[in-house]
Design an enzyme around this catalytic site. Structure first.
Site, PDB file in Angstrom:
ATOM      1  N   GLU A 183      42.592  43.108  26.698  1.00 57.95           N
ATOM      2  CA  GLU A 183      43.277  44.209  27.391  1.00 57.95           C
ATOM      3  C   GLU A 183      44.785  44.011  27.555  1.00 57.95           C
ATOM      4  O   GLU A 183      45.307  44.091  28.668  1.00 57.95           O
ATOM      5  CB  GLU A 183      42.650  44.414  28.783  1.00 57.95           C
TER       6      GLU A 183
HETATM    7  C1  TNX Z   1      36.870  44.506  31.672  1.00 58.18           C
HETATM    8  S1  TNX Z   1      35.588  42.309  30.073  1.00 58.18           S
HETATM    9  C2  TNX Z   1      37.549  43.311  31.771  1.00 58.18           C
HETATM   10  C3  TNX Z   1      37.733  42.695  33.083  1.00 58.18           C
HETATM   11  C4  TNX Z   1      37.204  43.551  34.187  1.00 58.18           C
HETATM   12  C5  TNX Z   1      35.877  44.156  33.761  1.00 58.18           C
HETATM   13  C6  TNX Z   1      35.204  44.949  34.825  1.00 58.18           C
HETATM   14  C7  TNX Z   1      37.037  41.971  29.917  1.00 58.18           C
HETATM   15  C8  TNX Z   1      37.307  41.009  28.871  1.00 58.18           C
HETATM   16  N1  TNX Z   1      37.948  42.573  30.688  1.00 58.18           N
HETATM   17  O1  TNX Z   1      39.091  42.394  33.301  1.00 58.18           O
HETATM   18  O2  TNX Z   1      37.046  42.762  35.311  1.00 58.18           O
HETATM   19  O3  TNX Z   1      36.082  44.964  32.654  1.00 58.18           O
HETATM   20  O4  TNX Z   1      33.924  45.340  34.429  1.00 58.18           O
END
Ligand code: TNX
Length: 518
Positions: free
Chosen positions: A332
């Protein structure tokens, strides 16, 4: 006191003889297994039960500290408050051995056989981990009374059983986000105990994020002094000293669980960017963050200071971590160009390797020039890490719409998120790892891991509520062969866990899909 051996060995000699079954043997209330994860083979022969008591001598292989730990673990499970625990003695035991733990070179690592007969219990393991899993299976077969530590009966009877077992996948993981909300050493140890009951063998700790930095780095002390003092919602956060982290690593290791440390980068780094101004391209420290947005933070990837910093914490954490993995996050990132991201991850991969570890990254790292020893963790439901597979990289499956333990069970579950899916127990259970993600065949699947993100999870009670029973479903997918799995059978075995889970004080979700026993 029970002087079982001389008596019951005679009984065994008679009941083992071919011929009609003894009519006096008590009919067992349920000849059904309640084991989770489902073993490869389970037989429940008729016959006299075995009596386990603090008198039972436990024999362990000589000169094997890990197997000796397993013996003591079993002794503690049987011990009562009033009687000394069973003796754990190295082989050869002399007369009177009732519970024998032995290494069997004919069995593969993590595999075991468990035999309960009137004369005693025998667990054979391909290694000490196999013995530990045999003990966990025996535990689920013991009457639930043994879980009430303060009032354990002095002796319990165990029905005859024969189990031959071993895991499907080598990576059977749980992940705990201690960054969004902090969980202290005791709480993490409690989770390790619960995870170990399900024969999981990895605990991935998400040790840093925008809201907090949770592990002491001696060469960069403000990371915890400042960056560790916040969490989602404005609480005071917390962090592990290096000694405390080592305590967690050892506790997990004794229970055959490898800790996988994650420092998420280049995004999800606000806590570090708030602790040290020089990690920001503009040289200005960021404000602490206690919300739950993602994607806004990133290291200054063009600056050498950033790599000096990364080298320092990878070095310090790697030195404390006996397992071969270092998870770099990589998810992300919304503020870098694809070229910047790619160069950053490739350079970090080299740093991780230079400290003797294999890099693990979330599936965004898939297009990067990965080494075949690196590992990709699939999480985004609509994405496939097929580019990584083509490079010979192995994949951990954590599909967010099936195994994200932070998703709600129903639209009205009071805690949890719902961005990926609403996940009832049956949804967490009914999927097949070899076909679920296009482009990721079974040969590329290293295993399964269930992440528990903690934006909405502030206590152990809430954590347990989201993890149980879904973690049991995920554990069975990771351990059991597909032909041994089926929802109806799983649901009834799950229902039979309820008395034990209640005795252990687990705050589990009473899903209406499951016939819970009292
Ligand atoms: C996505 S899974 C994220 C996390 C959040 C989560 C909440 C991932 C690699 N990144 O930063 O906590 O969703 O469900």
């Amino acid at each position: 006191m029970f002087r079982r051996l001389s008596v019951v060995s005679v009984v065994l000699a008679t009941t083992c003889a071919p011929g009609p079954k003894p009519t006096l043997a008590p009919r067992q209330p349920s000849a059904m297994s309640s084991l989770i994860p489902q073993p490869a083979s389970v037989e429940m022969p008729e016959g006299e039960p075995f009596t386990v008591s603090p008198d039972s001598v436990i024999v362990v292989p000589p000169h094997d500290a890990r197997a000796a730990f397993v013996g003591r673990f079993l002794a503690d499970l049987i011990a009562t408050a009033t009687v000394p625990p069973p003796k754990v003695v190295p082989d050869p035991p002399g007369a009177g051995a009732a519970i024998v733990l032995a290494i069997d070179p004919g069995l593969r690592p993590e595999h075991y056989t468990l035999t309960v007969a009137a004369s005693g219990v025998q667990i054979r393991g391909g290694d000490a981990a196999g013995l530990f899993y045999g003990v966990q299976t025996l535990r689920q077969h013991l009457p639930v009374d043994v879980e009430y530590e303060a009032s354990r009966p002095k002796a319990v009877t165990v029905r005859p059983l024969h189990v031959v077992d071993g895991p499907r996948f080598g990576w059977r993981g749980a992940m705990l986000d201690v960054a969004r909300h902090f969980f202290d050493v005791g709480e993490v140890q409690r989770y390790i105990d619960l995870v170990a009951m399900l024969k999981l063998n990895r605990l991935h700790l998400h040790l840093s994020d925008d809201q907090g930095w949770r592990i002491e780095i001696k060469s960069w002390p403000r990371l915890t002094a400042h960056g560790g003092s916040t969490e989602v919602g404005g609480g005071s956060g917390g962090f592990y000293t290096q000694a405390q982290y080592t305590e967690i690593v050892q506790y997990a290791n004794e229970r055959f669980i490898t800790i996988v440390p994650e420092i998420d980068m280049p995004g999800h780094t606000n806590a570090a960017l708030a602790s040290y101004a020089e990690l920001n391209c503009d040289g200005k420290a960021r404000e602490p963050y206690t919300g739950i947005e993602v994607g806004f933070s990133a290291f200054c990837v063009e600056s050498e200071t950033t790599y000096t910093f990364i080298d320092a914490f990878v070095r310090e954490i790697s030195a404390l971590t006996p397992g071969p993995y270092f998870h770099i996050g990589g998810d992300e990132v919304k503020t870098l160009s694809p070229a910047q991201y790619r160069q950053f991850i490739e350079r970090v991969q080299d740093i991780v390797q230079s400290h003797g570890k294999q890099m693990v990254g979330w599936d965004e790292v898939s297009p990067v020039a990965l080494k075949p020893t690196s590992i990709v963790q699939h999480w985004r439901p609509k994405e496939t890490p097929k580019e990584a597979v083509e490079k010979g990289v192995k994949i951990i499956l954590s599909p967010a719409d099936r195994v994200y333990l932070d998703m709600k069970y129903t639209p009205t579950t009071p805690i949890g998120l719902n961005w990926a899916a609403i996940i009832e127990v049956r949804d967490a259970y009914e999927w097949e790892p070899s076909t679920y993600v296009p482009g990721v065949p079974e040969a590329a699947v290293l295993g399964i891991e269930a992440p528990l993100w903690t934006e909405t999870v502030a206590s152990l009670r809430d954590l347990e509520f989201l993890a149980f029973p879904r973690l049991a479903a995920v554990a069975e997918i990771a351990w059991s062969r597909p032909e041994r799995r089926g929802w109806d059978d799983f649901a009834s075995r799950l229902g039979r866990q309820a008395p034990r889970w209640s005795a252990l004080g687990i705050n589990f979700y009473r899903s209406p899909q499951v016939p819970w026993q009292h």
